[in-house]
Design an enzyme around this catalytic site. Structure first.
Site, PDB file in Angstrom:
ATOM      1  N   HIS A  53       0.833  -1.202   0.000  1.00  0.00           N
ATOM      2  CA  HIS A  53       0.000   0.000   0.000  1.00  0.00           C
ATOM      3  C   HIS A  53       0.870   1.255   0.000  1.00  0.00           C
ATOM      4  O   HIS A  53       0.579   2.241  -0.699  1.00  0.00           O
ATOM      5  CB  HIS A  53      -0.907  -0.034   1.227  1.00  0.00           C
ATOM      6  CG  HIS A  53      -1.866   1.106   1.303  1.00  0.00           C
ATOM      7  ND1 HIS A  53      -2.249   1.672   2.491  1.00  0.00           N
ATOM      8  CD2 HIS A  53      -2.533   1.794   0.344  1.00  0.00           C
ATOM      9  CE1 HIS A  53      -3.099   2.658   2.260  1.00  0.00           C
ATOM     10  NE2 HIS A  53      -3.287   2.753   0.968  1.00  0.00           N
ATOM     11  N   GLU A  56       2.249   1.883  -3.464  1.00  0.00           N
ATOM     12  CA  GLU A  56       1.220   2.460  -4.338  1.00  0.00           C
ATOM     13  C   GLU A  56       1.142   3.974  -4.148  1.00  0.00           C
ATOM     14  O   GLU A  56       1.069   4.739  -5.118  1.00  0.00           O
ATOM     15  CB  GLU A  56      -0.131   1.804  -4.034  1.00  0.00           C
ATOM     16  CG  GLU A  56      -1.309   2.420  -4.765  1.00  0.00           C
ATOM     17  CD  GLU A  56      -2.514   2.618  -3.859  1.00  0.00           C
ATOM     18  OE1 GLU A  56      -3.004   3.762  -3.755  1.00  0.00           O
ATOM     19  OE2 GLU A  56      -2.969   1.639  -3.249  1.00  0.00           O
ATOM     20  N   HIS A  57       1.182   4.435  -2.903  1.00  0.00           N
ATOM     21  CA  HIS A  57       1.158   5.872  -2.623  1.00  0.00           C
ATOM     22  C   HIS A  57       2.403   6.557  -3.185  1.00  0.00           C
ATOM     23  O   HIS A  57       2.317   7.635  -3.794  1.00  0.00           O
ATOM     24  CB  HIS A  57       1.085   6.103  -1.117  1.00  0.00           C
ATOM     25  CG  HIS A  57      -0.297   6.054  -0.567  1.00  0.00           C
ATOM     26  ND1 HIS A  57      -0.868   7.093   0.132  1.00  0.00           N
ATOM     27  CD2 HIS A  57      -1.250   5.093  -0.622  1.00  0.00           C
ATOM     28  CE1 HIS A  57      -2.088   6.781   0.494  1.00  0.00           C
ATOM     29  NE2 HIS A  57      -2.350   5.559   0.063  1.00  0.00           N
ATOM     30  N   GLU A 134      -4.375   8.095   7.866  1.00  0.00           N
ATOM     31  CA  GLU A 134      -5.370   7.135   7.393  1.00  0.00           C
ATOM     32  C   GLU A 134      -5.618   6.061   8.438  1.00  0.00           C
ATOM     33  O   GLU A 134      -6.756   5.669   8.700  1.00  0.00           O
ATOM     34  CB  GLU A 134      -4.896   6.468   6.091  1.00  0.00           C
ATOM     35  CG  GLU A 134      -5.054   7.301   4.853  1.00  0.00           C
ATOM     36  CD  GLU A 134      -4.814   6.476   3.606  1.00  0.00           C
ATOM     37  OE1 GLU A 134      -4.993   5.237   3.640  1.00  0.00           O
ATOM     38  OE2 GLU A 134      -4.432   7.057   2.573  1.00  0.00           O
TER      39      GLU A 134
END
Length: 804
Positions: A53, A56-57, A134
């Site tokens: 993840h 991806e960022h 987040e």
């Protein structure tokens, strides 16, 4: 939109190993790409949860060739497109949609960011703080925690039980071992053999293939590699209870190929609410009010099937027994008719899908319908679920979808509640108009959008003596559940909303079924009574979404509420707009139009907007996170103001995100956008933060807006001209999609603009220069149109005035 010329996309594997699917759809106005990497959260080293993840960022933070301000996200936003990414258990997806003229530039940026990420340490430290924000929001979100709890019946060592989003503790970016793992993960999986690219657009297959080859040339070549080995699910079934909600979960460890199609088919029919089915039986016996079946997880023969019920623990055992009985019934049936209808539903959905929806569908690589191999897989699944030869006699298969099959008029074509004899003339108003009658229907059939395609849109508005109470709104929504599902399967999306004392029924999609859909929807809405069942409460939203949901009502003057549906319908006044209909299809609407309740009215006005330079409304979000939504409408309804506001929105979007999210790291939910509410155009700025208070967030927004004149002054003429042209192109008839055009024209009607609104808007955008843009920026800063702040805390004091 015409049906796709290729029901299935063309598939090819390029010389360097990249698998490509190409779909040519002549009627599309835009092109889309979906890139799937066969690697996800479960494929990272156990020591670094969240690494996939995190990567991806990081890929969106720019490359040497395309820095963040020129990268994919900024590029797509500047052309009015869509872009996003998603990391799941075993896949990572990147996808975007753009006008055809800008599509190759998007592909160029996507390939560069995948192949040449900077992975700069300072960028990593900043982005880790974003993921930390987040994580904080996720850990306090009831829906997210409920989702996590669903996996508690699995073995502790299965990765579905783990944490994979990443936070400050799991992403040790300062450690050399983490940096090595990050680069090794990228080098191992971000290779052509591990990727599938899906392209969809109006371009020919050959043109799409050329684009795919250009995209692939920049990527590192490599064969497909094995992903992390499976950990057995090791259970058959279990249940979870969360207050009024019950969950049944079924695990599979060794499903055959085509089981994904089989599970999708099974869930489709489990979810049917029609008589004779599982949900109808549960409702009849007060066991459950709602049901949703869906596969939570599926990879390489493993799957987790989830059935969610609006029912407590005391009913779950009986529900489980009834489910097994229905599955036993279903397993013994001839599915021929269901397979035919299911394939028709899928075809209709593809027919009305845009480029991005089609590209994402193609990236799933699923077969259409329920092919024979999937039917065999389904039989195996049903056996594993416990289906037997014995079952109760009361079950039967759902009736065919009447909207999907034919346009049959409803029985009882007489007047309905709230209708007057004045409506009878509407039944043949199209013929009446051709005879030269002076009166005209308040349902305007616009010719602005050509009526030579398959798509249509209907906007039907009522103005009422009072607003609907919360309870009445819930009952109205509930009344539409079945027709909404039937219509969706037939290619028509139905929505109903209430803003202030106005109701709006909207239909978009294929125009052929629309007369029947409208008749059914009106019958449902006007049959609501005090005894009608309520809708289950929605799952709680995160704070910023709560503010967005509240915004349409809160920017209007409050009005009294009523729970008396009969009185509201009887005193309602209505008008409407229909787009995309030719003369023949207009005539087919006659019967449906005759059933509209209330009095036709040609001069309905928009609800009154609240007035004041600085207004503050506190909304209790019941969350420890803080959120602010700043609504800044234009100073007037003049098209020159609208053009300026639209260009300001385009110029601000990327710098606002860069400043508040990337540089200041206020939170992960940061956005600026242009919104139209009841025809009024406005800039909207939103921030959700785990740390900063609403007054602090607002001050950051104000400081950013104060820099707006300097931003405009510093732009060179070429850049300003490019931004202006890019905005104007978004409203060009050759590029704008039908649904976008329909929504714009409806909002234009609400704002009392003429039917040539789109052409005049393009001209107004073309007339913008630096001086007029600076003038608009000053009007924004001076709050000439008023500022409304929705916040999760009380007003901080002057100059803000509290609105109750």
């Amino acid at each position: 939109m015409p049906a796709p010329t290729h029901p299935r996309p063309h598939t090819v594997t390029l010389a360097n190993g990249l698998r490509v699917t190409l779909r040519h759809v002549p009627g599309l106005k835009r092109s889309a790409a979906a890139l799937r990497v066969a690697a996800g959260s479960h494929d990272v080293p156990l020591a670094w949860p969240g690494l996939a993840h995190f990567l991806e960022h990081l890929l969106f933070l720019g490359t040497e060739r395309f820095p963040a301000a020129e990268g994919l996200m900024a590029y797509v936003q500047s052309h009015g497109g869509q872009v996003n990414a998603s990391t799941r258990e075993r896949t990572t997806d990147f996808f975007f949609e753009l006008p055809v003229r800008a599509f190759s530039g998007g592909l160029e940026r996507l390939s560069d960011m995948l192949a040449q990420p900077r992975l700069n340490l300072d960028d990593q430290l900043r982005e880790r703080d974003v993921l930390q924000a987040e994580y904080v929001a996720w850990s306090q979100d009831p829906s997210a925690q409920q989702q996590l709890a669903l996996y508690e019946g699995l073995p502790a060592e299965h990765p579905l039980r783990g944490f994979h989003a990443g936070n400050r503790d799991s992403l040790k970016v300062e450690l050399p071992a983490f940096q090595q793992a990050l680069r090794e993960f990228h080098q191992r999986f971000y290779r052509t053999g591990q990727m599938t690219l899906s392209l969809t657009g109006p371009q020919s297959l050959e043109q799409l293939r050329v684009l795919a080859e250009q995209f692939a040339a920049a990527l590192p070549a490599g064969d497909k590699v094995a992903q992390a080995a499976l950990v057995p699910l090791a259970v058959k079934s279990y249940q979870q209870v969360d207050g009024p909600h019950g969950n049944l979960l079924f695990a599979f460890d060794a499903l055959p190929q085509s089981s994904a199609e089989a599970l999708a088919f099974l869930c489709h029919w489990v979810n049917s609410a029609k008589p004779g089915g599982l949900l109808a039986h549960l409702r009849q016996h007060n066991l459950a009010e709602g049901l949703k079946a869906s596969p939570l997880y599926h990879f390489d023969g493993q799957a987790l099937l989830h059935l969610h019920f609006n029912a407590g623990a005391e009913s779950l055992k009986v529900i489980h027994q009834q489910l097994l009985d229905w599955l036993s019934f279903f397993a013994q049936q001839d599915w021929a008719a269901l397979r035919e209808e299911y394939a028709a539903v899928q075809q209709r959905r593809q027919q009305i899908s845009g480029a991005l929806q089609l590209a994402r569908l193609d990236s799933e690589q699923l077969q259409n319908g329920l092919p024979d191999c999937a039917a065999e897989a389904l039989k195996n699944i049903l056996r594993e679920l416990g289906a037997v030869d014995n079952f109760a006699a009361h079950w039967h298969l759902p009736a065919a979808n009447p909207i999907l099959r034919a346009n049959e008029p409803l029985a009882n074509a007489g007047l309905i509640r709230g209708q007057t004899s004045a409506h009878r003339g509407l039944r043949t108003f199209a013929q009446d108009r051709s005879r030269g009658r002076r009166e005209r229907s308040p349902m305007q059939f616009s010719q602005t959008v050509p009526g030579n395609g398959d798509e249509g849109a209907i906007y039907l508005r009522w103005q009422l003596d009072a607003a609907a109470s919360v309870d009445l709104q819930a009952r109205l929504q509930r009344s539409l559940q079945q027709i909404r599902q039937d219509a969706s399967e037939a290619g028509v999306e139905v929505s109903f909303s209430a803003t202030g004392n106005q109701w709006l029924l909207k239909l978009t999609g294929l125009q052929e079924p629309m007369p029947s859909v409208l008749e059914h929807a009106l019958k449902c809405l006007t049959s609501v009574s005090a005894d009608s069942p309520r809708v289950e409460p929605e799952a709680p939203l995160i704070p910023i979404r709560q503010l967005l949901k509240a915004l349409p009502d809160r920017c209007l003057e409050p009005v009294g509420a009523s729970d008396d549906a009969a009185h509201l319908w009887a005193t309602a006044r209505w008008d409407g707009l229909a787009l995309g209909f030719n003369q023949q299809s207009q005539s087919a609407m006659g019967l449906a139009l005759s059933r509209i309740p209330g009095q036709p009215d040609h001069q309905l006005s928009a609800p009154c907007a609240i007035k004041g330079p600085y207004l503050w409304q506190h909304i209790d979000t019941t969350s420890s996170e803080h959120a602010v939504l700043l609504y800044c409408p234009s100073a007037s309804q003049d098209l020159s103001d609208e053009a300026a506001w639209r260009l300001l929105a385009q110029l601000l979007q990327t710098p606002f995100y860069q400043r508040l999210r990337v540089e200041l790291q206020l939170g992960y939910a940061v956005f600026s956008a242009l919104r139209q509410i009841q025809g009024r155009i406005a800039l909207v700025f939103g921030v959700q933060s785990p740390n900063a208070q609403p007054d602090e967030l607002l001050e950051h927004i104000r400081q950013f807006l104060n820099s707006l004149p300097a931003l405009i002054e510093q732009m060179d003429e070429a850049s300003l001209s490019q931004q202006r042209q890019s905005l104007a192109d978004q409203f060009d008839a050759a590029e704008i999609g039908f649904r976008e055009a329909a929504e714009l024209l409806w909002q234009a009607r609400l704002a009392s603009h003429s039917s040539d609104y789109l052409e005049r808007l393009v001209a107004a955008i073309g007339a913008l220069d630096r001086s007029t843009l600076l003038g608009a920026a000053r009007r924004l800063l001076d709050a000439e149109g008023g500022w409304l702040c929705l916040a999760s805390a009380p007003a901080p004091g002057a100059p803000w005035q509290v609105v109750k």
